[in-house]
Each structure stands twice: as structure tokens, then as C-alpha cells.
Design an enzyme around this catalytic site. Structure first.
Site, PDB file in Angstrom:
ATOM      1  N   GLU A 112     -19.568   8.100  10.204  1.00 51.95           N
ATOM      2  CA  GLU A 112     -20.819   7.601   9.746  1.00 51.95           C
ATOM      3  C   GLU A 112     -20.698   6.283   9.647  1.00 51.95           C
ATOM      4  O   GLU A 112     -21.926   5.355   9.698  1.00 51.95           O
ATOM      5  CB  GLU A 112     -20.877   8.115   8.222  1.00 51.95           C
ATOM      6  CG  GLU A 112     -21.879   7.658   7.167  1.00 51.95           C
ATOM      7  CD  GLU A 112     -22.018   8.051   5.953  1.00 51.95           C
ATOM      8  OE1 GLU A 112     -21.489   9.272   5.701  1.00 51.95           O
ATOM      9  OE2 GLU A 112     -22.832   7.627   5.242  1.00 51.95           O
ATOM     10  N   GLN A 126     -16.386  10.216   7.234  1.00 53.97           N
ATOM     11  CA  GLN A 126     -16.661   8.934   6.860  1.00 53.97           C
ATOM     12  C   GLN A 126     -16.588   7.555   7.968  1.00 53.97           C
ATOM     13  O   GLN A 126     -17.458   6.773   8.171  1.00 53.97           O
ATOM     14  CB  GLN A 126     -15.790   8.537   5.704  1.00 53.97           C
ATOM     15  CG  GLN A 126     -15.977   9.357   4.347  1.00 53.97           C
ATOM     16  CD  GLN A 126     -14.974   8.948   3.343  1.00 53.97           C
ATOM     17  OE1 GLN A 126     -14.392   8.162   3.292  1.00 53.97           O
ATOM     18  NE2 GLN A 126     -15.460   9.813   2.194  1.00 53.97           N
ATOM     19  N   ALA A 141     -17.351  -1.306  -2.081  1.00 51.07           N
ATOM     20  CA  ALA A 141     -17.146  -1.537  -3.555  1.00 51.07           C
ATOM     21  C   ALA A 141     -16.228  -0.138  -3.803  1.00 51.07           C
ATOM     22  O   ALA A 141     -16.633   0.257  -4.953  1.00 51.07           O
ATOM     23  CB  ALA A 141     -18.378  -1.874  -4.617  1.00 51.07           C
ATOM     24  N   ARG A 194     -12.180   8.551  -4.633  1.00 56.06           N
ATOM     25  CA  ARG A 194     -11.185   7.618  -5.079  1.00 56.06           C
ATOM     26  C   ARG A 194     -11.119   7.583  -6.568  1.00 56.06           C
ATOM     27  O   ARG A 194     -10.255   7.337  -7.157  1.00 56.06           O
ATOM     28  CB  ARG A 194     -11.454   6.349  -4.451  1.00 56.06           C
ATOM     29  CG  ARG A 194     -10.414   5.153  -4.722  1.00 56.06           C
ATOM     30  CD  ARG A 194     -10.947   3.838  -4.155  1.00 56.06           C
ATOM     31  NE  ARG A 194     -10.672   4.125  -2.683  1.00 56.06           N
ATOM     32  CZ  ARG A 194     -10.680   2.888  -1.777  1.00 56.06           C
ATOM     33  NH1 ARG A 194     -11.068   1.687  -2.094  1.00 56.06           N
ATOM     34  NH2 ARG A 194     -10.365   3.088  -0.422  1.00 56.06           N
ATOM     35  N   TYR A 197       0.759  -1.010  -0.228  1.00 64.07           N
ATOM     36  CA  TYR A 197       0.134  -0.047  -0.049  1.00 64.07           C
ATOM     37  C   TYR A 197       0.808   1.204  -0.256  1.00 64.07           C
ATOM     38  O   TYR A 197       1.751   1.428   0.769  1.00 64.07           O
ATOM     39  CB  TYR A 197      -1.035   0.091   1.279  1.00 64.07           C
ATOM     40  CG  TYR A 197      -1.944  -0.989   1.076  1.00 64.07           C
ATOM     41  CD1 TYR A 197      -2.244  -1.972   0.080  1.00 64.07           C
ATOM     42  CD2 TYR A 197      -2.605  -1.171   2.391  1.00 64.07           C
ATOM     43  CE1 TYR A 197      -3.207  -2.842   0.213  1.00 64.07           C
ATOM     44  CE2 TYR A 197      -3.663  -2.090   2.359  1.00 64.07           C
ATOM     45  CZ  TYR A 197      -3.977  -2.950   1.418  1.00 64.07           C
ATOM     46  OH  TYR A 197      -4.986  -3.996   1.555  1.00 64.07           O
TER      47      TYR A 197
HETATM   48  N1  LIG Z   1      -6.812  -7.955   0.739  1.00 63.92           N
HETATM   49  C1  LIG Z   1      -7.130  -7.431  -0.421  1.00 63.92           C
HETATM   50  O1  LIG Z   1      -6.751  -7.672  -1.416  1.00 63.92           O
HETATM   51  C2  LIG Z   1      -7.498  -6.195  -0.163  1.00 63.92           C
HETATM   52  C3  LIG Z   1      -8.095  -5.213  -1.356  1.00 63.92           C
HETATM   53  C4  LIG Z   1      -8.721  -4.159  -0.893  1.00 63.92           C
HETATM   54  C5  LIG Z   1      -8.851  -3.579   0.198  1.00 63.92           C
HETATM   55  N2  LIG Z   1      -8.298  -4.518   1.311  1.00 63.92           N
HETATM   56  C6  LIG Z   1      -8.595  -3.666   2.660  1.00 63.92           C
HETATM   57  O2  LIG Z   1     -10.155  -3.564   3.034  1.00 63.92           O
HETATM   58  C7  LIG Z   1     -10.059  -1.995   3.275  1.00 63.92           C
HETATM   59  C8  LIG Z   1     -11.244  -1.531   2.908  1.00 63.92           C
HETATM   60  O3  LIG Z   1     -11.381  -1.725   1.677  1.00 63.92           O
HETATM   61  P1  LIG Z   1     -11.712  -0.312   0.812  1.00 63.92           P
HETATM   62  O4  LIG Z   1     -11.052   0.829   1.192  1.00 63.92           O
HETATM   63  O5  LIG Z   1     -11.768  -0.604  -0.654  1.00 63.92           O
HETATM   64  O6  LIG Z   1     -13.344  -0.176   1.320  1.00 63.92           O
HETATM   65  P2  LIG Z   1     -14.803   0.534   0.665  1.00 63.92           P
HETATM   66  O7  LIG Z   1     -15.577   0.692   1.916  1.00 63.92           O
HETATM   67  O8  LIG Z   1     -15.270  -0.269  -0.211  1.00 63.92           O
HETATM   68  O9  LIG Z   1     -14.247   1.972   0.345  1.00 63.92           O
HETATM   69  C9  LIG Z   1     -13.649   2.832   0.968  1.00 63.92           C
HETATM   70  C10 LIG Z   1     -13.766   4.370   0.430  1.00 63.92           C
HETATM   71  O10 LIG Z   1     -15.026   4.565   0.082  1.00 63.92           O
HETATM   72  C11 LIG Z   1     -15.266   6.063   0.129  1.00 63.92           C
HETATM   73  N3  LIG Z   1     -16.091   6.115   1.345  1.00 63.92           N
HETATM   74  C12 LIG Z   1     -15.975   5.293   2.663  1.00 63.92           C
HETATM   75  N4  LIG Z   1     -17.315   5.822   3.296  1.00 63.92           N
HETATM   76  C13 LIG Z   1     -17.899   6.706   2.564  1.00 63.92           C
HETATM   77  C14 LIG Z   1     -18.844   7.489   2.999  1.00 63.92           C
HETATM   78  N5  LIG Z   1     -19.579   6.817   4.161  1.00 63.92           N
HETATM   79  N6  LIG Z   1     -19.579   8.352   2.258  1.00 63.92           N
HETATM   80  C15 LIG Z   1     -18.867   8.536   0.905  1.00 63.92           C
HETATM   81  N7  LIG Z   1     -17.567   7.978   0.522  1.00 63.92           N
HETATM   82  C16 LIG Z   1     -17.085   6.883   1.554  1.00 63.92           C
HETATM   83  C17 LIG Z   1     -13.742   6.640   0.544  1.00 63.92           C
HETATM   84  O11 LIG Z   1     -13.317   6.969  -0.566  1.00 63.92           O
HETATM   85  P3  LIG Z   1     -13.147   8.486  -1.197  1.00 63.92           P
HETATM   86  O12 LIG Z   1     -13.628   9.447  -0.045  1.00 63.92           O
HETATM   87  O13 LIG Z   1     -11.713   8.747  -1.537  1.00 63.92           O
HETATM   88  O14 LIG Z   1     -13.999   8.407  -2.455  1.00 63.92           O
HETATM   89  C18 LIG Z   1     -13.154   5.170   1.195  1.00 63.92           C
HETATM   90  O15 LIG Z   1     -11.717   5.239   0.991  1.00 63.92           O
HETATM   91  C19 LIG Z   1      -8.672  -1.615   2.973  1.00 63.92           C
HETATM   92  O16 LIG Z   1      -8.184  -0.258   3.496  1.00 63.92           O
HETATM   93  C20 LIG Z   1      -7.772  -2.746   2.857  1.00 63.92           C
HETATM   94  O17 LIG Z   1      -7.261  -2.648   4.258  1.00 63.92           O
HETATM   95  C21 LIG Z   1      -7.812  -5.532   1.250  1.00 63.92           C
END
Ligand SMILES: NC(=O)c1ccc[n+]([C@@H]2O[C@H](COP(=O)([O-])OP(=O)(O)OC[C@H]3O[C@@H](n4cnc5c(N)ncnc54)[C@H](OP(=O)(O)O)[C@@H]3O)[C@@H](O)[C@H]2O)c1
Length: 324
Positions: free
Chosen positions: A295, A292, A213, A230, A54
Site C-alpha cells: 500500500e 502495508q 507519525a 504499534r 532497535y
Molecule cells: N532517526 C530516528 O530517530 C528515527 C526515529 C523513528 C524512526 N526512524 C526510521 O524511520 C522508519 C520509519 O518510521 P516509522 O516506522 O515510525 O514510520 P511510520 O510510517 O510513521 O509508521 C510505521 C507504522 O505505521 C503502521 N502502518 C504503516 N503503514 C500502514 C498502513 N498502510 N496502514 C495501517 N498502518 C500502517 C505500522 O505499524 P502497526 O501495523 O504496528 O500499527 C508501521 O510499522 C523507521 O523504521 C526507522 O528506520 C528513525
């Protein structure tokens, strides 16, 4: 906050956890990381997810510096890292789970974090070129040396995970105890079907990723890609197709009244939906700002409102029949 056992292990993880992918080291500096981690910790989150790759290693440095700043009791939280892709080019430095890479990778991560050990360590992807037996022995040694406490897999097939468990059992080695798969309203097939036996027969734990997602399930991409999201970040153009997929957006729009009926946001409902699956040990949330975090962590309260009727309504909108 409720705590769930990480599979059949004795380790308790908060049902909602917090990860640093994309955000730490890119959108979020040490102060902002500490602010979001603090909000999560105050709400009862005890698990913070990371990976060596990361932000090219910077995410671990940022989280390590934030932890130092926060000064929490080490026994009160869990930190993870994940290894596979590596940080340099070379035959033994990228895309492998061989012994050399895993041990050097672990040492590198600990140095960047400034920690003596991580609690969880994952093999970030399967590696078809290294015998699973070599990987299992290396992970066992990393645990024996106290550099990590539990090890697991990420996006491995069920067959590969079962092979690793059986090798470990045969040689009395530390077994992998958890998988880190994607799981959300749009991606559920592998978790619910392929992994079913892993959960039932092997008591495997799970730390699931991308509950929103990448933000699509918040509804923020309904009218295109917002500038401060993002989807607009340089280097993440590969997410565009998924974030602007017309069929997914139509389903997200149809989910909106369901969330409104529950008196919550779409993000909270989507995260709560993940929590309803008892095979989920913890849902790893992500956030680019502290609002976020506030929330999203309320999703735990929303989960109690997801009755079988509401779940069926959501399934109908998503076009998913879990019994098929
Ligand atoms: N093992 C693997 O291969 C793998 C792969 C991916 C992730 N992960 C892990 O899983 C964790 C979570 O994944 P993810 O970050 O993809 O989770 P996610 O919940 O799908 O997306 C998070 C992103 O969505 C936006 N967001 C989150 N809450 C919001 C809200 N209430 N309102 C509006 N926008 C919101 C933010 O991005 P913006 O504000 O920038 O738009 C935030 O960074 C990662 O940090 C990592 O630790 C693991």
C-alpha cells in the site's frame, strides 16, 4: 520508483525507503522481514534503514539474516545503522558520540549484520558532552577504514550540523552529508524552517522518518488504539498521548475526504505529501506486514496528484501555513 541524490553526494537513494524501527525483532521475524524487504526491493527501494539500538541489537541481526536469505547483489542496496544510545550501561557505553563508543559501536553493528560495511552511518542524536571535533574525526576514520561509506546526523540542530561540516572542511575530513529528521504532516517546523539553510547553502541530504507519525496518519487511531497496532505494543505506551491526541485525530478525519478525492488511502497521501518537498532525499517508510508495504509504496504515484491546490487544502486542514 524515482531515485534522488543524497544531498550533494553522488549517491542515489530511492525516494521511498524502508526502515525497521519497532518492527524487526519485535513484531517481525527473519522470514517476515525478508518478505517485506523483498516487496520493497521489487518496487525499486534500494535503502534499508536500521540502528544499533532497535530491538536491543536484534533488528540488525534480523535484517542481516534477511539479507543473507535474499542473496541480493551487495552493490544493489544500501544499509544504514545509527549510533548513540548504546546497548550497555557504562560511562563510555551509552549516550555518547565519543571516539571509543563510535568505533566499538560500528564494529558491533557490522558483526550483528554480518556485513563488511554499512553504506550510511548516523550519529543518532547530538552529544553535548563530546567535542564535535572528536566525533567528526571518529566518523572520518570509520569511513577511511571502509566500515561505512557516508556519514550523517539524526535530530541534530542546524547549528551543530554546520559546526560539524566546518570542522570537516577545515581539516579536509569526510563531511556529514545527510540528516535523519522526523518529517510528516504533523511535524514539519524544524525540517522546513531550521534546516532551510542547510539544504540551500550546504546541499545537505535528508532521510526522513515516521511519515505516518507511527500510524496516526493512516486514520487507524481515529476510534482508539487497535489491538494489533504499534500503539498497543508493550513498551510503547509513551506513544499513546500522541496517537490519541484529539486535535490530531480531528485533522486526520478532515483529511480523509481529500484522500478519497484523489482515489488513494490516507497513508498513501501522507507519504506522498512528504515526497513533495524537494529537500527530502528519501522518505523512510515502516511496516509491520507486507500488505502495508504494498500500500505505502504506491505513494510515489499519488505524489503526482498533489497539485498546489490540493497541497493548499491539506495545509488549511493541518493549520500549517508554510510561509509563516
Ligand atoms: N532517526 C530516528 O530517530 C528515527 C526515529 C523513528 C524512526 N526512524 C526510521 O524511520 C522508519 C520509519 O518510521 P516509522 O516506522 O515510525 O514510520 P511510520 O510510517 O510513521 O509508521 C510505521 C507504522 O505505521 C503502521 N502502518 C504503516 N503503514 C500502514 C498502513 N498502510 N496502514 C495501517 N498502518 C500502517 C505500522 O505499524 P502497526 O501495523 O504496528 O500499527 C508501521 O510499522 C523507521 O523504521 C526507522 O528506520 C528513525
Amino acid at each position: 520508483m524515482e531515485y534522488r541524490f543524497l544531498g550533494r553526494s553522488g549517491l542515489k537513494v530511492s525516494e521511498l525507503s524502508f526502515g525497521s524501527w519497532v518492527t524487526f525483532g519485535n513484531q517481525v521475524d527473519v522470514d517476515a522481514a525478508a518478505e517485506s524487504m523483498s516487496a520493497a526491493y521489487e518496487a525499486g527501494v534500494n535503502f534499508f534503514d536500521n540502528a544499533e539500538v532497535y530491538a536491543g541489537g536484534r533488528s540488525e541481526e534480523v535484517m542481516g539474516a534477511a539479507l543473507k536469505k535474499l542473496g541480493w547483489r551487495r552493490s544493489s542496496y544500501l544499509v544504514s545503522t545509527k549510533l548513540y544510545w548504546g546497548l550497555a550501561k557504562g560511562p563510555n557505553e551509552e549516550n555518547t558520540l565519543n571516539r571509543k563508543r563510535l568505533i566499538e559501536g560500528t564494529n558491533g553493528s557490522l558483526k550483528r549484520f554480518g556485513l563488511d560495511y554499512v553504506d550510511l552511518i548516523f550519529c543518532h542524536r547530538p552529544d553535548a558532552t563530546t567535542p564535535i571535533e572528536e566525533t567528526v574525526w571518529a566518523m572520518h576514520n570509520i569511513i577511511e577504514w571502509g566500515k561505512a561509506l557516508y556519514w550523517g546526523t539524526s535530530e541534530w540542530s542546524a547549528a551543530e550540523i554546520i559546526a560539524a561540516i566546518e570542522i570537516a572542511e577545515k581539516h579536509h575530513l569526510h563531511k556529514p552529508v545527510m540528516e535523519q529528521p522526523q518529517y510528516n504532516l504533523l511535524v514539519r517546523e524544524k525540517f522546513e524552517k531550521e534546516y532551510a539553510r542547510l539544504f540551500k547553502d550546504y546541499g545537505y541530504g535528508s532521510t526522513t522518518w515516521s511519515p505516518l507519525a507511527s500510524g496516526l496518519l493512516t486514520g487507524k487511531y481515529n476510534n482508539g488504539i487497535p489491538k494489533d497496532s504499534r500503539g498497543a505494543l508493550k513498551g510503547y505506551e509513551w506513544l499513546h498521548d500522541g496517537l490519541t491526541n484529539a486535535e490530531s485525530i480531528a485533522r486526520v478525519k478532515a483529511l480523509q475526504p481529500v484522500a478519497e478525492g484523489l482515489g488513494c488511502t490516507l497513508a498513501q497521501m501522507a507519504i506522498a505529501w512528504c515526497l513533495k518537498n524537494p529537500n527530502v532525499s528519501t522518505v523512510i517508510t515502516g511496516a509491520s506486514r507486507v500488505s502495508q508495504v504494498h500500500e505505502n509504496l504506491k505513494a510515489a504515484e499519488v505524489a503526482t496528484k498533489l497539485t498546489p491546490e490540493v497541497m493548499a487544502r491539506i495545509d488549511a486542514i493541518m493549520g500549517n501555513n508554510p510561509n509563516q
